[in-house]
Design an enzyme around this catalytic site. Structure first.
Site, PDB file in Angstrom:
ATOM      1  N   GLY A  10       3.394   8.712  -3.103  1.00 14.66           N
ATOM      2  CA  GLY A  10       4.065   9.015  -4.352  1.00 14.66           C
ATOM      3  C   GLY A  10       5.529   9.371  -4.197  1.00 14.66           C
ATOM      4  O   GLY A  10       5.982   9.820  -3.143  1.00 14.66           O
ATOM      5  N   HIS A  49       2.004   6.731  -7.594  1.00  8.50           N
ATOM      6  CA  HIS A  49       2.631   7.310  -8.783  1.00  8.50           C
ATOM      7  C   HIS A  49       4.080   7.707  -8.545  1.00  8.50           C
ATOM      8  O   HIS A  49       4.455   8.171  -7.471  1.00  8.50           O
ATOM      9  CB  HIS A  49       1.841   8.531  -9.244  1.00  8.50           C
ATOM     10  CG  HIS A  49       1.750   9.616  -8.198  1.00  8.50           C
ATOM     11  ND1 HIS A  49       2.676  10.610  -8.073  1.00  8.50           N
ATOM     12  CD2 HIS A  49       0.838   9.833  -7.222  1.00  8.50           C
ATOM     13  CE1 HIS A  49       2.345  11.409  -7.078  1.00  8.50           C
ATOM     14  NE2 HIS A  49       1.234  10.959  -6.542  1.00  8.50           N
ATOM     15  N   ASP A  50       4.892   7.479  -9.545  1.00  5.94           N
ATOM     16  CA  ASP A  50       6.290   7.918  -9.596  1.00  5.94           C
ATOM     17  C   ASP A  50       7.191   7.248  -8.569  1.00  5.94           C
ATOM     18  O   ASP A  50       8.308   7.719  -8.321  1.00  5.94           O
ATOM     19  CB  ASP A  50       6.383   9.448  -9.446  1.00  5.94           C
ATOM     20  CG  ASP A  50       5.603  10.176 -10.521  1.00  5.94           C
ATOM     21  OD1 ASP A  50       6.019  10.110 -11.693  1.00  5.94           O
ATOM     22  OD2 ASP A  50       4.557  10.793 -10.204  1.00  5.94           O
TER      23      ASP A  50
END
Length: 258
Positions: free
Chosen positions: A136, A118-119
């Site tokens: 992440g 994520h991200d």
């Protein structure tokens, strides 16, 4: 062209010439651009935005929810740029409330079994070799290459045109234009072959080498090295990019060879 054994949610938006092979599942809130090919047994979850002329190979999972206990179900995206290839069984999670997206640029190659958490933000023309595992919030600059089976710590930043050896544990930021390897990850020179292939002149490459001599070869701490660089080397886009990367690094940069 959609095979009858594929499932596409009626609210998904696919360009007319997208090919979807059998046994693939595409959920709602998905957009796929012209000319893309989606292989068999691919799962594309809500929030995916896949560009034009992409190729997604069998077993890949795109835009699954983050593997993050802080994730609260917010609406986020996983964006894949035009002409990017995602090979077998790669996993690309969507973002959280931090950036609200995970993003992979144009013309990238994401090899088999890669995980992009994520991200993460990956630039254009990057290569993540087989089984790279990316935590992440990682940022990777354009034209970077990360060797197979490498693991990237969360919040690490990798500069443009960096080349990192396979099997590396990447815990610190990796400045632009460098080669690196060993354990712990260490500076191994500049990526001169890659820079020449991408049109950098001999003068540009020489100045990049001169800049890193102050950082890694003169036994200076980073602050002193940056001061000496700004005093002794003429300003250029590459010099300033290196200085700004090191000056703004929050995790600190990789070490030099000892």
């Amino acid at each position: 062209m959609t095979q009858p054994l594929a499932y596409i949610h009626p609210e998904a938006k696919l360009a007319q010439n997208v090919v979807v092979e059998p046994f693939t599942v595409i959920h709602q809130n998905v957009e796929i651009g012209e000319g893309s090919w989606i292989g068999s047994n691919v799962t594309i979850f809500p929030g995916a935005r896949i560009g034009k002329n992409c190729r997604i190979f069998p077993g890949a999972v795109i835009s699954a929810i983050p593997q993050d206990l802080k994730f609260g179900g917010e609406e986020t995206l996983a964006i894949i740029g035009d002409n990017t290839t995602v090979r077998e069984c790669a996993t690309i999670n969507r973002g959280t409330s931090d950036k609200h997206k995970t993003q992979i640029g144009k013309n990238c190659l994401i090899m088999a079994y890669v995980h992009v958490a994520h991200d993460c933000v990956i630039g254009d023309s990057c290569i993540l070799a087989n089984s790279v595992q990316m935590a992440g919030h990682v940022e990777v600059g354009d034209w970077s290459i990360i060797g197979g089976s490498s693991a990237v710590h969360q919040f690490v930043k990798i500069g443009r045109h960096a080349m990192i050896s396979g099997g590396s544990l990447i815990r610190k930021d990796v400045p632009p234009f460098t080669k690196s390897g060993r354990e712990p990850l260490s500076y191994a020179g500049i990526n001169s072959i890659g820079l020449r292939r991408r049109g950098f002149s001999d003068k540009q490459i020489a100045q990049i080498q001169d800049t890193y001599r102050y950082v890694y070869l003169k036994n200076l701490n980073n602050n002193d090295a940056l001061s000496e660089i700004e005093i002794n080397l003429p300003a250029s886009a590459e010099r300033d990019e290196i200085v700004n990367f090191i000056r703004t690094s929050e995790r600190g940069i990789m070490k030099g060879l000892s």
